[in-house]
Design an enzyme around this catalytic site. Structure first.
Site, PDB file in Angstrom:
ATOM      1  N   ASP A  47       0.746  -1.218   0.074  1.00 39.95           N
ATOM      2  CA  ASP A  47      -0.138  -0.112  -0.081  1.00 39.95           C
ATOM      3  C   ASP A  47       0.793   1.214  -0.086  1.00 39.95           C
ATOM      4  O   ASP A  47       1.793   1.493   0.758  1.00 39.95           O
ATOM      5  CB  ASP A  47      -0.867   0.061   1.288  1.00 39.95           C
ATOM      6  CG  ASP A  47      -1.594  -0.989   1.669  1.00 39.95           C
ATOM      7  OD1 ASP A  47      -1.524  -1.966   0.915  1.00 39.95           O
ATOM      8  OD2 ASP A  47      -2.192  -1.227   2.796  1.00 39.95           O
ATOM      9  N   GLU A 229     -10.494  -2.530   4.460  1.00 42.60           N
ATOM     10  CA  GLU A 229      -9.072  -1.840   4.856  1.00 42.60           C
ATOM     11  C   GLU A 229      -9.041  -0.671   4.190  1.00 42.60           C
ATOM     12  O   GLU A 229      -9.788  -0.221   3.284  1.00 42.60           O
ATOM     13  CB  GLU A 229      -8.172  -2.997   3.934  1.00 42.60           C
ATOM     14  CG  GLU A 229      -8.116  -4.462   4.551  1.00 42.60           C
ATOM     15  CD  GLU A 229      -7.023  -5.271   4.184  1.00 42.60           C
ATOM     16  OE1 GLU A 229      -6.396  -5.853   4.808  1.00 42.60           O
ATOM     17  OE2 GLU A 229      -6.461  -5.091   2.846  1.00 42.60           O
TER      18      GLU A 229
HETATM   19  C1  FRU Z   1      -3.760  -3.667   2.787  1.00 41.75           C
HETATM   20  C2  FRU Z   1      -3.287  -4.095   4.031  1.00 41.75           C
HETATM   21  C3  FRU Z   1      -3.570  -3.171   5.197  1.00 41.75           C
HETATM   22  C4  FRU Z   1      -2.300  -3.383   6.196  1.00 41.75           C
HETATM   23  C5  FRU Z   1      -1.321  -3.625   5.228  1.00 41.75           C
HETATM   24  C6  FRU Z   1      -0.217  -4.489   5.587  1.00 41.75           C
HETATM   25  O1  FRU Z   1      -3.137  -4.093   1.714  1.00 41.75           O
HETATM   26  O2  FRU Z   1      -3.398  -5.294   4.324  1.00 41.75           O
HETATM   27  O3  FRU Z   1      -4.785  -3.441   5.877  1.00 41.75           O
HETATM   28  O4  FRU Z   1      -2.205  -2.237   7.044  1.00 41.75           O
HETATM   29  O5  FRU Z   1      -1.784  -3.959   4.053  1.00 41.75           O
HETATM   30  O6  FRU Z   1       1.172  -4.602   5.035  1.00 41.75           O
END
Ligand code: FRU
Length: 508
Positions: A47, A229
């Site tokens: 992300d 998320e």
């Molecule tokens: C989304 C996610 C978020 C988390 C991160 C962990 O892709 O799962 O929810 O904070 O990636 O790397």
């Protein structure tokens, strides 16, 4: 030390990478390195995080694990840009610590120094992120995620973690993460959107250190095939009606309709406490109709004189992101896009368009009118392709982009649908469903198509961004032509090679 040397070496390789087929083909590590999309120098990326604009620089942080090409202990990688296209890699901003890995989150410029970490003359930048404790997760307890902060007194270059973390403790919920914070000026308070399993919680704070729950949204709204998320709540003005709407982005994984990950959005109102969606609870709108745009959020602190809402997404899908055939590094971001609101079919929808800065990458365009269009035309594997069509009724409009090894991606428009196919796109056997066709229903006919093609991705903007589709692929040789089954429906095509922006010098 050894790791630092490799890092510097790969950094140089990545920064000097040109969108030239010859150069790329000779290096197995760099073979799939995009020409103009942001990638990590080495290692794993997911992300985009903490994006803000300050003192003429766009800061980008991202979920980063430098020691491997699969997900692991999360850090925040860091890069800056003056123009959103040429990026300079910077040292890692946040490392995992005793409270856990550094998961996704946001960063704000605390102009009024509400946090007290800086001064009015030198406002602190405050990052708000999730600490994820792996030992607790492995032990099966539900308290593994909490929200913490870090601050920077040098405009986002170096960071100190707050001594009294966490600032928002876990109330016993397995999924409790990805804080996105903005300043709600009418009530002079910070608002945090937080993903909590199957809904979003909104919290507020006067100082970024103490947070109180304001409301919850989403238990019965939208898509619930997986975990919610990476939320992002922001106002957007409809340019036609001048009405302000509030948009809430919510990513979901797994269980998106096309499998794996995708980002839904809600349009509504926000009064400082509660978000109210305008659409029916059962109706889900998707930010991108493709399979490779996830966890995207928008930049903060863009000056009012600019006024844009600028978005970056992670151009992958959790379904296969860790097994795609890149070597030495994994994943890239989408091109930066601006988000707008438009009325379509009597309701507000989100429009995505490439940022205008992309134009600085354009080389000499070739524009071909309908009578001169050939069924096969050469392109660079890094190109912008603009096509105007007038599709004949009851006749499919089909084109593909390919190479001489009979590898290709193809687009088939029927009167009511679009089928995107990557089953002959090259390496596809790393995941069982990767080769599935992406079938989209079209509410209205498509008249303009803008494709941003890079070595391993295509971002298609239909009807000026009313519909967007982002897809990745891995040909064994770069694609170098576009081919129309029948050129009859094509009114005009403009092919513009895009040069790599990564050699441009970063101005501080
Ligand atoms: C989304 C996610 C978020 C988390 C991160 C962990 O892709 O799962 O929810 O904070 O990636 O790397």
């Amino acid at each position: 030390m050894y790791r630092v040397k490799i890092f510097v070496l790969l950094l140089c390789v990545s920064l000097s990478f040109q969108c030239s087929e010859k150069k790329a083909e000779h290096s197995s590590v760099e073979k799939y390195r995009p020409g103009y999309h942001f990638t990590p120098p080495i290692g794993w990326m997911n992300d985009p995080n903490g994006m803000f604009f300050y003192k003429k620089e766009y800061h980008l942080f991202y979920q980063y694990y430098p020691d491997s090409t699969v997900w692991g202990p999360m850090h925040w990688g860091h890069a800056v840009s003056n123009d959103l296209v040429s990026w300079k890699h910077l040292p890692i901003a946040l490392y995992p610590d005793s409270l856990g890995y550094i998961f996704s989150g946001s960063a704000v410029v605390d102009i009024e120094n509400t946090s007290g970490f800086g001064s009015a003359e030198n406002p602190p930048i405050v990052a708000i992120f999730t600490h994820h404790n792996m030992e607790r997760e492995r032990a099966g307890d539900f308290f593994s995620q909490c929200q913490s902060i870090a601050y920077s007194n040098d405009g986002g270059y170096t960071w100190n973690k707050y001594a009294h973390n966490p600032v928002l403790d876990n109330p016993g919920l397995k999924d409790f993460r990805d804080p996105k914070v903005f300043w709600f000026s009418p009530q002079k308070k910070w608002i945090m959107s937080l993903a909590v399993g199957d809904h979003i919680n909104f919290y507020s704070s006067k100082n970024l250190k103490e947070w109180g729950l304001e409301s919850e949204f989403g238990h019965t709204f939208g898509w619930h095939g997986g975990v919610w998320e990476c939320p992002d709540l922001f106002p957007l003005v409809d340019m036609d009606t001048q009405k302000t709407y509030w948009v809430l982005l919510v990513s979901i994984n797994p269980g998106a309709p096309k499998g794996g990950s995708a980002t839904q959005y809600f349009v509504g109102n926000f009064d400082g406490k509660t978000f109210t969606a305008l659409s029916a609870p059962s109706k889900t709108k998707w930010l991108d109709a493709g399979r490779d745009n996830y966890a995207g959020v928008t930049w903060g602190n863009i000056p009012e004189s600019d006024g844009r809402k600028i978005f970056f997404g992670w151009m992958s899908n959790w379904k296969y992101s860790q097994v795609v055939p890149t070597e030495g590094w994994r994943s890239s971001m989408t091109i930066p896009r601006t988000l707008h609101i438009k009325q379509r079919g009597g309701e507000p929808i989100l429009i995505s368009q490439p940022v205008q800065e992309i134009e600085t990458m354009r080389e000499k365009a070739i524009s071909v009118p309908s009578q001169e269009i050939e069924s096969r035309m050469n392109i660079s594997s890094c190109s912008q392709i603009d096509i105007t069509i007038l599709k004949e009724k009851n006749k499919d409009f089909i084109f593909s982009i390919g190479n001489n090894k009979e590898e290709k991606i193809s687009f088939t428009f029927t009167d009511t649908s679009l089928y995107f196919d990557r089953k002959q796109s090259g390496i596809i056997d790393f995941q069982a469903d990767f080769a599935d066709t992406n079938a989209l229903h079209l509410d209205r006919s498509v008249s303009t198509i803008t494709l941003f093609l890079d070595k391993t991705s295509v971002e298609a903007f239909f009807n000026d961004g009313e519909l967007v589709m982002t897809e990745t692929f891995f040909p064994t040789e770069p694609f170098h032509f576009i081919e129309f089954l029948d050129t009859h429906s094509v009114k005009n095509i403009t092919i513009t090679p895009l040069r790599s922006p990564f050699e441009a010098k970063h101005k501080k």
